[in-house]
Scaffold this motif. Structure first.
Motif, PDB file in Angstrom:
ATOM      1  N   LYS A 105       0.901  -1.289  -0.012  1.00  0.00           N
ATOM      2  CA  LYS A 105      -0.033  -0.010  -0.125  1.00  0.00           C
ATOM      3  C   LYS A 105       0.969   1.234   0.005  1.00  0.00           C
ATOM      4  O   LYS A 105       0.396   2.346  -0.125  1.00  0.00           O
ATOM      5  N   ASN A 106       2.184   1.041   0.046  1.00  0.00           N
ATOM      6  CA  ASN A 106       3.051   2.303   0.244  1.00  0.00           C
ATOM      7  C   ASN A 106       4.517   1.916  -0.611  1.00  0.00           C
ATOM      8  O   ASN A 106       4.662   0.576  -1.016  1.00  0.00           O
ATOM      9  N   VAL A 107       5.016   2.906  -0.958  1.00  0.00           N
ATOM     10  CA  VAL A 107       6.630   2.554  -1.657  1.00  0.00           C
ATOM     11  C   VAL A 107       7.247   1.842  -0.758  1.00  0.00           C
ATOM     12  O   VAL A 107       8.208   1.127  -1.334  1.00  0.00           O
ATOM     13  N   GLU A 108       7.355   1.809   0.533  1.00  0.00           N
ATOM     14  CA  GLU A 108       8.308   1.131   1.208  1.00  0.00           C
ATOM     15  C   GLU A 108       8.170  -0.343   0.906  1.00  0.00           C
ATOM     16  O   GLU A 108       8.995  -1.090   0.864  1.00  0.00           O
ATOM     17  N   GLN A 109       6.758  -0.750   1.215  1.00  0.00           N
ATOM     18  CA  GLN A 109       6.456  -2.294   1.104  1.00  0.00           C
ATOM     19  C   GLN A 109       6.906  -2.646  -0.496  1.00  0.00           C
ATOM     20  O   GLN A 109       7.488  -3.705  -0.635  1.00  0.00           O
ATOM     21  N   THR A 110       6.475  -1.691  -1.518  1.00  0.00           N
ATOM     22  CA  THR A 110       6.737  -2.138  -2.684  1.00  0.00           C
ATOM     23  C   THR A 110       8.290  -2.337  -2.894  1.00  0.00           C
ATOM     24  O   THR A 110       8.643  -3.304  -3.726  1.00  0.00           O
ATOM     25  N   GLU A 111       9.256  -1.514  -2.387  1.00  0.00           N
ATOM     26  CA  GLU A 111      10.539  -1.761  -2.426  1.00  0.00           C
ATOM     27  C   GLU A 111      11.135  -2.959  -2.000  1.00  0.00           C
ATOM     28  O   GLU A 111      11.693  -3.647  -2.524  1.00  0.00           O
ATOM     29  N   ARG A 112      10.647  -3.525  -0.849  1.00  0.00           N
ATOM     30  CA  ARG A 112      10.843  -4.514  -0.039  1.00  0.00           C
ATOM     31  C   ARG A 112      10.549  -5.935  -0.874  1.00  0.00           C
ATOM     32  O   ARG A 112      11.156  -6.701  -1.191  1.00  0.00           O
ATOM     33  N   ASP A 113       9.419  -5.559  -1.563  1.00  0.00           N
ATOM     34  CA  ASP A 113       8.755  -6.756  -2.466  1.00  0.00           C
ATOM     35  C   ASP A 113       9.718  -6.952  -3.755  1.00  0.00           C
ATOM     36  O   ASP A 113       9.931  -7.964  -4.211  1.00  0.00           O
ATOM     37  N   LEU A 114      10.038  -5.790  -4.320  1.00  0.00           N
ATOM     38  CA  LEU A 114      10.854  -5.904  -5.429  1.00  0.00           C
ATOM     39  C   LEU A 114      12.268  -6.315  -5.330  1.00  0.00           C
ATOM     40  O   LEU A 114      12.821  -7.082  -6.197  1.00  0.00           O
ATOM     41  N   LYS A 115      12.697  -6.074  -4.127  1.00  0.00           N
ATOM     42  CA  LYS A 115      14.164  -6.636  -3.725  1.00  0.00           C
ATOM     43  C   LYS A 115      14.076  -7.910  -3.621  1.00  0.00           C
ATOM     44  O   LYS A 115      15.041  -8.625  -3.846  1.00  0.00           O
ATOM     45  N   LYS A 116      13.042  -8.455  -3.394  1.00  0.00           N
ATOM     46  CA  LYS A 116      13.061 -10.117  -3.210  1.00  0.00           C
ATOM     47  C   LYS A 116      12.920 -10.896  -4.529  1.00  0.00           C
ATOM     48  O   LYS A 116      13.480 -11.996  -4.510  1.00  0.00           O
ATOM     49  N   LEU A 117      12.190 -10.057  -5.326  1.00  0.00           N
ATOM     50  CA  LEU A 117      11.949 -10.601  -6.631  1.00  0.00           C
ATOM     51  C   LEU A 117      13.159 -10.596  -7.791  1.00  0.00           C
ATOM     52  O   LEU A 117      13.309 -11.676  -8.351  1.00  0.00           O
ATOM     53  N   PHE A 118      13.848  -9.469  -7.602  1.00  0.00           N
ATOM     54  CA  PHE A 118      14.815  -9.321  -8.740  1.00  0.00           C
ATOM     55  C   PHE A 118      16.121  -9.418  -8.227  1.00  0.00           C
ATOM     56  O   PHE A 118      16.653  -9.214  -7.078  1.00  0.00           O
ATOM     57  N   PRO A 119      17.126 -10.121  -9.055  1.00  0.00           N
ATOM     58  CA  PRO A 119      18.481 -10.184  -8.470  1.00  0.00           C
ATOM     59  C   PRO A 119      19.071  -8.690  -8.207  1.00  0.00           C
ATOM     60  O   PRO A 119      18.743  -7.472  -8.817  1.00  0.00           O
ATOM     61  N   ARG A 120      19.881  -8.790  -7.248  1.00  0.00           N
ATOM     62  CA  ARG A 120      20.547  -7.664  -6.483  1.00  0.00           C
ATOM     63  C   ARG A 120      21.181  -6.637  -7.595  1.00  0.00           C
ATOM     64  O   ARG A 120      21.237  -5.394  -7.723  1.00  0.00           O
ATOM     65  N   GLU A 121      21.765  -7.297  -8.429  1.00  0.00           N
ATOM     66  CA  GLU A 121      22.730  -6.776  -9.574  1.00  0.00           C
ATOM     67  C   GLU A 121      21.823  -5.997 -10.616  1.00  0.00           C
ATOM     68  O   GLU A 121      22.482  -5.183 -11.406  1.00  0.00           O
ATOM     69  N   SER A 122      20.616  -6.508 -10.825  1.00  0.00           N
ATOM     70  CA  SER A 122      19.660  -5.711 -11.488  1.00  0.00           C
ATOM     71  C   SER A 122      19.006  -4.300 -11.263  1.00  0.00           C
ATOM     72  O   SER A 122      18.393  -3.773 -12.052  1.00  0.00           O
ATOM     73  N   TRP A 123      18.999  -4.217  -9.819  1.00  0.00           N
ATOM     74  CA  TRP A 123      18.276  -3.290  -9.390  1.00  0.00           C
ATOM     75  C   TRP A 123      18.453  -1.845  -9.953  1.00  0.00           C
ATOM     76  O   TRP A 123      17.483  -1.110 -10.289  1.00  0.00           O
ATOM     77  N   ASN A 124      19.765  -1.375  -9.997  1.00  0.00           N
ATOM     78  CA  ASN A 124      20.071  -0.018 -10.441  1.00  0.00           C
ATOM     79  C   ASN A 124      19.588   0.149 -11.675  1.00  0.00           C
ATOM     80  O   ASN A 124      19.216   1.189 -12.118  1.00  0.00           O
ATOM     81  N   ARG A 125      19.735  -0.734 -12.504  1.00  0.00           N
ATOM     82  CA  ARG A 125      19.193  -0.472 -14.236  1.00  0.00           C
ATOM     83  C   ARG A 125      17.725  -0.705 -13.931  1.00  0.00           C
ATOM     84  O   ARG A 125      16.908   0.126 -14.693  1.00  0.00           O
ATOM     85  N   LEU A 126      17.200  -1.583 -13.274  1.00  0.00           N
ATOM     86  CA  LEU A 126      15.924  -2.033 -13.548  1.00  0.00           C
ATOM     87  C   LEU A 126      14.895  -0.822 -12.838  1.00  0.00           C
ATOM     88  O   LEU A 126      13.793  -0.681 -13.575  1.00  0.00           O
ATOM     89  N   HIS A 127      15.388  -0.065 -12.109  1.00  0.00           N
ATOM     90  CA  HIS A 127      14.237   0.905 -11.692  1.00  0.00           C
ATOM     91  C   HIS A 127      14.180   1.932 -12.580  1.00  0.00           C
ATOM     92  O   HIS A 127      13.176   2.460 -12.924  1.00  0.00           O
ATOM     93  N   LEU A 128      15.189   2.401 -13.302  1.00  0.00           N
ATOM     94  CA  LEU A 128      14.999   3.239 -14.550  1.00  0.00           C
ATOM     95  C   LEU A 128      14.551   2.552 -15.718  1.00  0.00           C
ATOM     96  O   LEU A 128      13.671   3.281 -16.455  1.00  0.00           O
ATOM     97  N   GLN A 129      14.712   1.504 -15.922  1.00  0.00           N
ATOM     98  CA  GLN A 129      13.981   0.683 -16.797  1.00  0.00           C
ATOM     99  C   GLN A 129      12.261   0.656 -16.858  1.00  0.00           C
ATOM    100  O   GLN A 129      11.741   1.041 -17.710  1.00  0.00           O
ATOM    101  N   ILE A 130      11.971   0.358 -15.692  1.00  0.00           N
ATOM    102  CA  ILE A 130      10.428   0.724 -15.243  1.00  0.00           C
ATOM    103  C   ILE A 130      10.005   2.085 -15.410  1.00  0.00           C
ATOM    104  O   ILE A 130       8.991   2.119 -15.864  1.00  0.00           O
TER     105      ILE A 130
END
Length: 208
Positions: free
Chosen positions: A155-180
């Motif tokens: 329901k908030n960006v904090e929970q969304t961040e936690r959920d996305l970090k669990k789903l995607f490889p750590r090495e993809s985070w920096n690129r992926l947030h821009l891609q989305i």
């Protein structure tokens, strides 16, 4: 598809669609990126990029910026909105950077979040894009798409961040947030897609 399968499909497709991920905010170093991200709150990146040349011509480092009257900073950044608060924050954080960190932007989440006007998202962007530290800054585009793609029930960006970090490889985070962000702005806008209309929504949820 399961949630993990959707995440894997999205990662593959976003890498295909956006192999390059230029940072949308014009900057030359960690300090100018920090200021630009701070200005981008409730303001478009395009508008920020129109404003920062004049601001950085006046002062592009904390030593010079702390000497500029807050009213002068505010006059330049007024088109970005929330100018009184942002001007005070830019002045205040510049003084702290000089007095506490020798004029350098600290590569530390906690230290960044202690600066005036710097929240977790701003700190995450700076850590990711200026220092290459894995982070997953979640803005309204990412929160909206993560929900639409059923990657989170947050329901908030904090929970969304936690959920996305669990789903995607750590090495993809920096690129992926821009891609989305790029994809959301270009294809899957809040009013331009009903969750079944754009390319990736169709691939995820519309049966062939």
């Amino acid at each position: 598809m399961t949630k993990q399968q959707r995440a894997a499909h999205l990662l593959q497709r976003l890498n295909e669609l956006y192999p390059e991920t230029p940072i949308p905010l014009d900057h030359t170093d960690a300090y100018t990126l920090l200021v630009a991200v701070l200005l981008s709150a409730q303001c478009t990146d395009i508008r920020v990029n129109q404003i920062t040349p004049a601001l950085f011509a006046l002062a592009n480092n904390p030593h010079d910026m702390m000497k500029v009257p807050v009213a002068e900073i505010q006059a330049i950044i007024r088109p970005c909105g929330l100018s009184p608060r942002k001007a005070a924050a830019i002045s205040g954080l510049s003084k702290i950077l000089v007095e506490k960190y020798g004029g350098e932007v600290p590569a530390d989440f906690a230290a960044l979040e202690e600066l005036p006007g710097v929240g977790h998202k701003t700190a995450s962007v700076v850590m990711a894009q200026a220092f290459g530290v894995p982070a997953f800054p979640v803005d309204t585009h990412i929160h909206r798409l993560a929900t639409r793609w059923k990657l989170t029930t947050g329901k908030n960006v904090e929970q969304t961040e936690r959920d996305l970090k669990k789903l995607f490889p750590r090495e993809s985070w920096n690129r992926l947030h821009l891609q989305i962000i790029f994809y959301g702005r270009e294809h899957c806008k809040a009013r331009g897609c009903d969750g079944k209309s754009c390319l990736l929504c169709r691939e995820l949820f519309v049966k062939p």
